[in-house]
Scaffold this motif. Structure first.
Motif, mmCIF file in Angstrom:
data_model
loop_
_atom_site.group_PDB
_atom_site.id
_atom_site.type_symbol
_atom_site.label_atom_id
_atom_site.label_comp_id
_atom_site.label_asym_id
_atom_site.label_seq_id
_atom_site.Cartn_x
_atom_site.Cartn_y
_atom_site.Cartn_z
ATOM 1 N N LYS A 6 0.832 -1.197 0.000
ATOM 2 C CA LYS A 6 0.000 0.000 0.000
ATOM 3 C C LYS A 6 0.866 1.245 0.000
ATOM 4 C CE LYS A 6 -4.134 -1.744 2.405
ATOM 5 N NZ LYS A 6 -5.032 -1.512 3.577
ATOM 6 N N ASN A 7 0.782 1.988 -1.083
ATOM 7 C CA ASN A 7 1.449 3.293 -1.183
ATOM 8 C C ASN A 7 2.936 3.217 -0.843
ATOM 9 O OD1 ASN A 7 -1.528 4.113 0.374
ATOM 10 N ND2 ASN A 7 -1.135 4.761 -1.737
ATOM 11 N N ILE A 8 3.617 2.226 -1.402
ATOM 12 C CA ILE A 8 5.038 2.004 -1.103
ATOM 13 C C ILE A 8 5.907 2.939 -1.950
ATOM 14 C CG2 ILE A 8 6.949 0.372 -1.269
ATOM 15 C CD1 ILE A 8 5.115 -0.311 0.991
ATOM 16 N N SER A 9 6.770 3.702 -1.279
ATOM 17 C CA SER A 9 7.748 4.563 -1.951
ATOM 18 C C SER A 9 9.106 4.378 -1.298
ATOM 19 C CB SER A 9 7.342 6.037 -1.882
ATOM 20 O OG SER A 9 6.167 6.276 -2.621
ATOM 21 N N ASP A 19 7.898 4.376 -6.563
ATOM 22 C CA ASP A 19 7.082 5.588 -6.469
ATOM 23 C C ASP A 19 5.601 5.244 -6.287
ATOM 24 O OD1 ASP A 19 6.090 8.137 -6.569
ATOM 25 O OD2 ASP A 19 6.682 8.531 -8.650
ATOM 26 N N ASN A 20 5.171 5.189 -5.013
ATOM 27 C CA ASN A 20 3.751 5.030 -4.662
ATOM 28 C C ASN A 20 3.135 3.779 -5.307
ATOM 29 O OD1 ASN A 20 1.441 5.912 -3.251
ATOM 30 N ND2 ASN A 20 0.593 6.814 -5.099
ATOM 31 N N ASN A 22 1.065 0.326 -5.397
ATOM 32 C CA ASN A 22 -0.022 -0.427 -4.775
ATOM 33 C C ASN A 22 -0.171 -1.738 -5.538
ATOM 34 O OD1 ASN A 22 -1.560 1.423 -2.683
ATOM 35 N ND2 ASN A 22 -1.029 2.725 -4.424
ATOM 36 N N THR A 56 7.722 5.310 2.737
ATOM 37 C CA THR A 56 6.299 5.445 3.044
ATOM 38 C C THR A 56 5.587 4.163 2.628
ATOM 39 O OG1 THR A 56 5.740 6.378 0.863
ATOM 40 C CG2 THR A 56 6.324 7.939 2.600
ATOM 41 N N GLY A 57 4.436 3.927 3.242
ATOM 42 C CA GLY A 57 3.604 2.807 2.837
ATOM 43 C C GLY A 57 3.674 1.620 3.776
ATOM 44 N N GLU A 58 2.854 0.602 3.473
ATOM 45 C CA GLU A 58 2.738 -0.576 4.311
ATOM 46 C C GLU A 58 2.908 -1.849 3.479
ATOM 47 O OE1 GLU A 58 -0.530 0.197 7.698
ATOM 48 O OE2 GLU A 58 -1.313 0.390 5.641
ATOM 49 N N ARG A 214 7.421 2.965 -11.181
ATOM 50 C CA ARG A 214 5.962 2.907 -11.170
ATOM 51 C C ARG A 214 5.454 1.679 -11.912
ATOM 52 N NH1 ARG A 214 4.116 9.198 -12.394
ATOM 53 N NH2 ARG A 214 5.194 10.135 -10.600
#
Length: 357
Positions: A6-9, A19-20, A22, A56-58, A214
């Motif tokens: 989820k939203n991994i950067s 880059d973000n 999912n 960032t992200g989970e 991406r």
């Protein structure tokens, strides 16, 4: 075990590696992360393993946040491109190693270690080589030993980073088929990184096409190959001819030849004029000896390569671009092609991809 990102950067200095992202991977799936060098695929794999920490992200394993869980406790098996086998240990000892270094309360009895090693070597079809050393094995055999050693500790997730990258083409092809059969048998959730389009298309349940950190498209082999989401995916997956033209009144013009947009997979609007690129795979072009309808254009045969299942013909279009075409041997015999011959090319209808620029 399912995996959800989820939203991994992730950045390394000023470089954005991921880059973000999912992505959801179902339990038992075999998923390929496919892309060029630097596209972020290996970084993403290492984040799943816990070898890299995202900015960032989970990362969720079976719905539970694994972001703070250690690599060992994630129950992830990692197979690298270079086998990393212990040269002083036999095949048996290499596979047993992971079980023997487990904490005492988790360590199997020696009889169970021996049974499990024997079962794994049989699974990877190397039980007859248990007493050999890595230096006595071929590259393909070493990689299978590395995979058996990874499976010995019973991981919930299997991660493979360019697992066949160091092998020659024929061995890679054989191991691809073998790994597909193995996965169908053990049904462990697996993610593998590759830059080899053929490998991804042949092996994976789903392919994640990555570019510059991406995701460009996620889908089955049929979806990403025959229904690309954009020009990058079409161009990246397999050989392709790029024709630069223009859109006028619902048609793409290549020189003086008009191709109807309505008969294509078009990322363009028929009512909008302007520049466009027409993408056509070599096997989706026909060679004819005479003009056959409006959508044919002249070309001259430059070279012919009849080796392999298809005859590869290189031509020069009337406006000077090189064109690659693949035809059957039967068609080649019918056409009686030779270098310097003047012919006509025709795209097969409903098999084109137009991208407006």
């Amino acid at each position: 075990m399912s995996i959800e990102l989820k939203n991994i950067s992730k950045k390394f200095g000023d470089f954005v590696a991921v880059d973000n992202i999912n992505l959801h991977i179902e339990t038992g799936e075999l998923v390929a992360l496919l892309g060029l060098s630097g596209s972020g695929k290996t970084t993403l794999l290492r984040i799943i393993a816990g070898l890299e920490t995202p900015d960032t992200g989970e990362v969720l394993f079976h719905g539970e946040d694994a972001s703070a869980v250690s690599v060992r406790k994630r129950k992830v098996g990692f197979v690298f491109q270079h086998y990393a086998l212990f040269r002083h240990m036999t095949v048996f000892e290499n596979v047993a190693f992971g079980m023997r270094v487990l904490p005492r309360r988790e360590r199997p009895a020696e009889a169970e270690v021996a049974r499990r090693v024997h079962d794994l070597l049989k699974l990877v079809q190397l039980d007859f080589l248990a007493d050999r050393y890595p230096s006595q094995l071929s590259g393909g055999q070493r990689q299978r030993v590395a995979l058996a050693r990874t499976l010995a500790v019973e991981p919930k997730v299997l991660l493979l980073d360019e697992p066949f990258g160091a092998l020659d083409a024929k061995v890679r092809q054989e191991l691809r088929r073998w790994l597909r059969r193995l996965h169908d048998e053990i049904k462990i959730t697996s993610v593998f990184v590759t830059h080899d389009q053929e490998e991804a298309l042949e092996l994976a349940n789903r392919i994640v096409v990555m570019n510059q950190g991406r995701i460009e498209q996620i889908g089955t082999a049929e979806e990403v190959y025959h229904h690309p989401a954009n020009a990058f995916v079409y161009n990246f997956l397999g050989n392709v001819n790029l024709f630069h033209g223009r859109i006028e009144n619902g048609s793409v013009f290549l020189g003086d030849t008009a191709v109807e947009i309505e008969n294509t997979h078009a990322h363009a609007h028929p009512d909008e004029n302007g520049k466009a690129v027409l993408y056509v795979r070599p096997h989706l072009l026909e060679i004819v000896l005479r003009p056959n309808g409006k959508q044919t254009f002249p070309a001259t045969v430059k070279s012919i390569n009849p080796a392999g299942p298809q005859v590869k013909v290189e031509l020069v279009a009337e406006w000077g671009d090189m064109v690659q075409v693949e035809i059957s041997h039967e068609r080649f015999q019918t056409l009686h092609l030779e270098n310097g011959a003047n012919v006509f090319l025709r795209p097969k209808e409903q098999k084109l991809f137009v991208y407006q620029i």
